[in-house]
Design a protein around this motif. Structure first.
Motif, short mmCIF file in Angstrom:
data_model
loop_
_atom_site.label_atom_id
_atom_site.label_comp_id
_atom_site.label_asym_id
_atom_site.label_seq_id
_atom_site.Cartn_x
_atom_site.Cartn_y
_atom_site.Cartn_z
N LEU A 47 0.85 -1.19 0.00
CA LEU A 47 0.00 0.00 0.00
C LEU A 47 0.89 1.24 0.00
N PRO A 48 0.89 2.02 -1.10
CA PRO A 48 1.81 3.16 -1.19
C PRO A 48 1.43 4.33 -0.28
N LEU A 49 0.16 4.44 0.07
CA LEU A 49 -0.31 5.58 0.86
C LEU A 49 -1.01 5.08 2.11
N ARG A 50 -0.89 5.82 3.17
CA ARG A 50 -1.58 5.52 4.41
C ARG A 50 -2.60 6.62 4.70
N ALA A 51 -3.68 6.24 5.32
CA ALA A 51 -4.74 7.19 5.64
C ALA A 51 -4.56 7.72 7.05
N ARG A 52 -5.11 8.89 7.26
CA ARG A 52 -5.18 9.49 8.60
C ARG A 52 -6.64 9.53 9.02
N ALA A 53 -6.88 9.16 10.26
CA ALA A 53 -8.23 9.15 10.80
C ALA A 53 -8.37 10.27 11.83
N LEU A 54 -9.38 11.10 11.65
CA LEU A 54 -9.64 12.22 12.55
C LEU A 54 -11.03 12.06 13.15
N SER A 55 -11.16 12.37 14.43
CA SER A 55 -12.44 12.20 15.10
C SER A 55 -12.78 13.46 15.88
N SER A 56 -14.04 13.57 16.24
CA SER A 56 -14.53 14.67 17.06
C SER A 56 -15.03 14.10 18.38
N SER A 57 -14.78 14.84 19.46
CA SER A 57 -15.20 14.38 20.78
C SER A 57 -16.71 14.47 20.97
N GLU A 58 -17.40 15.17 20.07
CA GLU A 58 -18.84 15.38 20.23
C GLU A 58 -19.68 14.42 19.41
N THR A 59 -19.07 13.69 18.47
CA THR A 59 -19.83 12.78 17.62
C THR A 59 -19.10 11.44 17.52
N ASP A 60 -19.79 10.45 16.92
CA ASP A 60 -19.21 9.14 16.67
C ASP A 60 -18.75 9.01 15.22
N VAL A 61 -18.50 10.12 14.56
CA VAL A 61 -18.09 10.13 13.16
C VAL A 61 -16.56 10.23 13.09
N ILE A 62 -15.98 9.37 12.27
CA ILE A 62 -14.53 9.39 12.03
C ILE A 62 -14.31 9.72 10.56
N THR A 63 -13.46 10.71 10.32
CA THR A 63 -13.14 11.13 8.96
C THR A 63 -11.79 10.55 8.56
N ILE A 64 -11.77 9.90 7.41
CA ILE A 64 -10.55 9.28 6.89
C ILE A 64 -10.02 10.15 5.75
N THR A 65 -8.76 10.52 5.84
CA THR A 65 -8.15 11.43 4.88
C THR A 65 -6.94 10.76 4.23
N VAL A 66 -6.85 10.89 2.92
CA VAL A 66 -5.72 10.36 2.16
C VAL A 66 -5.19 11.48 1.27
N ALA A 67 -3.88 11.70 1.28
CA ALA A 67 -3.25 12.74 0.46
C ALA A 67 -2.28 12.10 -0.52
N SER A 68 -2.31 12.59 -1.75
CA SER A 68 -1.42 12.07 -2.79
C SER A 68 -1.33 13.10 -3.91
N THR A 69 -0.37 12.90 -4.79
CA THR A 69 -0.24 13.77 -5.95
C THR A 69 -1.25 13.41 -7.05
N ASP A 70 -1.89 12.25 -6.93
CA ASP A 70 -2.88 11.82 -7.91
C ASP A 70 -4.26 11.88 -7.27
N ALA A 71 -5.16 12.66 -7.84
CA ALA A 71 -6.48 12.88 -7.25
C ALA A 71 -7.31 11.60 -7.22
N GLU A 72 -7.33 10.84 -8.30
CA GLU A 72 -8.15 9.64 -8.34
C GLU A 72 -7.66 8.60 -7.33
N THR A 73 -6.34 8.53 -7.16
CA THR A 73 -5.79 7.56 -6.22
C THR A 73 -6.24 7.85 -4.80
N THR A 74 -6.30 9.13 -4.44
CA THR A 74 -6.73 9.47 -3.08
C THR A 74 -8.15 9.01 -2.81
N ALA A 75 -9.05 9.21 -3.77
CA ALA A 75 -10.45 8.82 -3.59
C ALA A 75 -10.57 7.30 -3.50
#
Length: 277
Positions: A47-75
């Motif tokens: 796996l060339p890229l790793r995701a970052r997971a961000l959460s909020s203390s007020e909700t049970d929602v976790i946001t997963i973020t992936v950054a890359s030089t290729d837009a389609e690859t991130t999605a």
């Protein structure tokens, strides 16, 4: 950079310590188990890229973020992370239910063996012993019924349970890059430059030992009195200034110097006068 969000089901956040549950789920998303499942879903060995997971203390929602030089690859990778996490959590949940069912069924089987053994002993015992054995058998049967009810409850909850997590917002192909941002970079450079400029001016002024004001003479002259302050005269005439402009500030300064020296001579025996600039 692409982002996708997942909401945890109630069964996933039912910990006795909610403040630790969400960080634990974030650690699972960013861990090796989910990363390996992402690589498996994408059909790749590494796996060339790793995701970052961000959460909020007020909700049970976790946001997963992936950054890359290729837009389609991130999605693609962001959505794969969501699916991999849901698969892993569902498998863990199913494994927990299966273990619980097997444990209860094992208890039921053990009790049945004891009941069968007691029934065999009842047939070979006299009336008094048979009564005691029957009482013991009825007690084991009540325990067995309780375990069967527990088993039915586990199976019912398993059939009605929701998935461990659900997708809230799938990742889409980003249309704008997160880096570089010329305007933000320029503003940041402007602010940093202004701060460094002010710091440089302060340091130059702090370490400047030249005399520019009368107040600067105090530390340089070791608190000796200031006899006169003569203004600078860039242009000179052929005649002395006292003759051409007797009321000039410089002439008055020299007169003040003369007067101060005369008064100083009354107190001290002046033999040497040092003049410096």
């Amino acid at each position: 950079q692409s982002q996708s969000s997942v909401v945890l089901a109630g069964s996933s956040v039912g910990s006795s310590d909610p403040t630790r549950t969400i960080p634990n789920e974030v650690a699972i998303i960013e861990g090796e188990l989910v990363a390996a499942r992402v690589a498996e879903l994408l059909g790749i060995d590494f796996l060339p890229l790793r995701a970052r997971a961000l959460s909020s203390s007020e909700t049970d929602v976790i946001t997963i973020t992936v950054a890359s030089t290729d837009a389609e690859t991130t999605a693609i990778i962001a959505n794969a992370y969501i699916q991999a996490y849901i698969d892993v959590k569902n498998e863990q949940k199913l494994e927990g239910i299966t273990d619980a069912i097997e444990a209860v069924q094992g208890q039921i089987s053990d009790l049945q063996e004891q009941i069968d053994e007691l029934e065999a002993q009842i047939g070979d015992s006299d009336e008094d012993d048979a009564a005691a054995l029957e009482t013991r058998a009825r007690f084991l049967l009540s325990q067995q019924d309780s375990y069967r009810q527990t088993l039915d409850q586990i199976q019912l909850e398993a059939s009605l349970s929701r998935p461990a997590a659900q997708v809230v917002v799938p990742a889409s192909v980003p249309t704008q890059p997160i880096e570089p941002r010329p305007f933000r970079t320029a503003m940041l450079a402007l602010v940093i430059g202004a701060i460094l400029g002010l710091a440089g001016v302060f340091l130059l002024d702090y370490f400047d030992q030249s005399i520019k004001r009368p107040e600067d003479l105090a530390p340089a002259s070791e608190r000796q009195p200031l006899l006169a302050l003569v203004p600078f005269m860039p242009e000179r005439e052929a005649r002395p200034l006292a003759m051409s402009a007797p009321n000039h500030p410089a002439v008055e300064a020299y007169r003040g110097l003369r007067t101060n020296l005369q008064f100083l001579g009354l107190e001290y025996d002046i033999k040497v006068i040092q003049i410096t600039s």
